[in-house]
Design an enzyme around this catalytic site. Structure first.
Site, PDB file in Angstrom:
ATOM      1  N   ASN B  90      13.885  -8.602  -5.451  1.00 37.71           N
ATOM      2  CA  ASN B  90      12.709  -7.899  -6.082  1.00 37.71           C
ATOM      3  C   ASN B  90      11.433  -8.437  -5.610  1.00 37.71           C
ATOM      4  O   ASN B  90      10.527  -7.787  -5.612  1.00 37.71           O
ATOM      5  CB  ASN B  90      12.876  -7.723  -7.437  1.00 37.71           C
ATOM      6  CG  ASN B  90      11.521  -7.018  -8.262  1.00 37.71           C
ATOM      7  OD1 ASN B  90      11.225  -5.955  -7.847  1.00 37.71           O
ATOM      8  ND2 ASN B  90      10.930  -8.077  -8.728  1.00 37.71           N
ATOM      9  N   TYR B 155       1.587  -4.566   4.433  1.00 40.68           N
ATOM     10  CA  TYR B 155       2.457  -4.510   3.289  1.00 40.68           C
ATOM     11  C   TYR B 155       3.452  -3.219   3.628  1.00 40.68           C
ATOM     12  O   TYR B 155       4.722  -3.735   3.602  1.00 40.68           O
ATOM     13  CB  TYR B 155       1.656  -3.882   2.096  1.00 40.68           C
ATOM     14  CG  TYR B 155       2.774  -3.866   0.791  1.00 40.68           C
ATOM     15  CD1 TYR B 155       3.437  -4.869   0.504  1.00 40.68           C
ATOM     16  CD2 TYR B 155       3.123  -2.557   0.486  1.00 40.68           C
ATOM     17  CE1 TYR B 155       4.446  -4.783  -0.831  1.00 40.68           C
ATOM     18  CE2 TYR B 155       3.930  -2.351  -0.765  1.00 40.68           C
ATOM     19  CZ  TYR B 155       4.473  -3.219  -1.214  1.00 40.68           C
ATOM     20  OH  TYR B 155       5.431  -3.125  -2.314  1.00 40.68           O
ATOM     21  N   ALA B 157       4.449  -2.513   6.551  1.00 37.35           N
ATOM     22  CA  ALA B 157       5.225  -2.996   7.650  1.00 37.35           C
ATOM     23  C   ALA B 157       6.539  -4.124   7.227  1.00 37.35           C
ATOM     24  O   ALA B 157       7.649  -3.990   7.402  1.00 37.35           O
ATOM     25  CB  ALA B 157       4.487  -4.010   8.704  1.00 37.35           C
ATOM     26  N   LYS B 159       7.475  -3.708   4.027  1.00 37.34           N
ATOM     27  CA  LYS B 159       8.514  -2.720   3.500  1.00 37.34           C
ATOM     28  C   LYS B 159       9.682  -1.949   4.382  1.00 37.34           C
ATOM     29  O   LYS B 159      10.656  -1.557   4.191  1.00 37.34           O
ATOM     30  CB  LYS B 159       7.785  -1.732   2.519  1.00 37.34           C
ATOM     31  CG  LYS B 159       7.361  -2.799   1.141  1.00 37.34           C
ATOM     32  CD  LYS B 159       8.571  -3.645   0.401  1.00 37.34           C
ATOM     33  CE  LYS B 159       8.070  -4.472  -0.693  1.00 37.34           C
ATOM     34  NZ  LYS B 159       9.099  -5.153  -1.431  1.00 37.34           N
TER      35      LYS B 159
END
Lengths: 79, 247
Positions: B90, B155, B157, B159
């Site tokens: 996470n 960001y 990219a 994910k």
């Protein structure tokens, strides 16, 4: 059981090898079944038996019976 | 009714606050032994209060980019518990900027946390799980990693990489009965997100058909489903939890 005997048992279980076969010539080049899956089986057995978590370079270098011994020694296992 | 995660050993990274903390608490309330990992000791102070309850949450202060420390932590957990059943990747960094404003040092750091460390944790945990012939790995992706978003190239990219790493890991680990799935939240009402919401995304709330942000608990509930045997035949899935958002 000695550490060598424990290592031998891993090779016997993964490859079906005999103790007599396990020596200088037992390596990736000479063992027809030696593929990445079997190599990971050896690694898994070594990690479980000797309570280790091996680095990627050790995993890649584990291409023979002698290399397995060297890796164990490098990780503090008396062999 | 039997607890969904009774005696399962679960690792949750980024557990200091927000979604990660909610996941850790949810898992513990379902009987899990939770190792809550975060880089900031102060963020894990909440675990000290939990110790007065029946919930089993152990805090671990670790920088997940420190591979040696991660390895010794996992070995320690394995020694203590004998098994690792669930990994929730996470922890993550986020940034908002247009392409021309990307700071490449920040981008590299974001890839290190969001992608490289995630892959390393999957690599180590899957080796332990493969010996058990069971396990569930849950990666936190994002809808922007699936659909893209203006002003979030860096960001999104990272994910997107999480999505593809999840799909490949699922294929590689299926024979060992290790399930690998990802959750792709839309906009979640964490304190961090609410802080930037008004400044950057005030109009975006209109793009959510449900008309509201997700609650962290709704992400944690999906995570609970994927961690438990309720999802025993599910792997290689990217599950959107987004209220039908249109990006």
């Amino acid at each position: 059981m000695t550490n060598v005997e424990k290592l031998n048992n891993i090779f016997i279980e993964v490859f079906g090898a005999t103790v007599e076969q396990l020596g200088d010539n037992y390596c990736k080049e000479n063992v027809a079944d030696w593929d990445s899956v079997h190599q990971l089986g050896i690694i898994s057995g070594m990690e479980e038996t000797f309570d280790l978590m091996l680095d990627p370079e050790d995993i890649m270098a584990c291409t023979s019976y002698n290399a397995a011994k060297d890796i164990l020694a490098k990780n503090g296992v008396e062999i | 009714m039997e607890l969904l995660l009774k005696d399962k050993v679960c690792i949750v990274t980024g557990a200091g606050r927000g979604i990660g903390r909610t996941i850790a608490e949810t898992f513990a309330s379902e009987g899990a032994i939770v190792y809550a990992i975060d880089i900031l000791a102060d963020d894990l102070l909440w675990v000290d209060n939990i110790s007065q309850t029946n919930l089993l949450i152990r805090k671990v202060i670790v920088d997940i980019c420190d591979f040696e420390l991660v390895k010794s932590t996992l070995m320690s957990i394995k020694r203590d518990c004998g098994h690792i059943d669930v990994l929730v990747n996470n922890a993550g960094l986020i940034s908002y900027e247009l392409m021309s404003f990307i700071d490449f040092d920040k981008l590299k750091k974001m890839f290190n946390v969001n992608v490289i460390s995630l892959i390393y944790l999957m690599q180590l945990c899957s080796r332990i799980m493969s010996r058990q012939h069971s396990g569930s790995i849950i990666n936190m992706a994002s809808m922007v990693g699936v659909k893209g978003a203006k002003g979030q190239l860096g960001y999104s990219a990272t994910k997107g990489a999480v999505v593809s790493a999840t799909l490949s890991a699922a294929k590689e680990l299926a024979n060992d009965h290790i399930r690998v799935n990802a959750i792709a939240p839309g906009m979640v009402g964490t304190r961090r997100f609410k802080n930037v919401l008004e400044e950057k995304f005030a109009d975006k709330i209109n793009d959510i058909p449900f008309g509201r942000l997700a609650e962290p608990q709704e992400i944690a509930n999906t995570c609970l489903f994927l961690a438990s045997d309720l999802s025993s035949y599910i792997t290689g899935q990217i599950i959107g939890v987004d209220g039908g958002i249109v990006l």
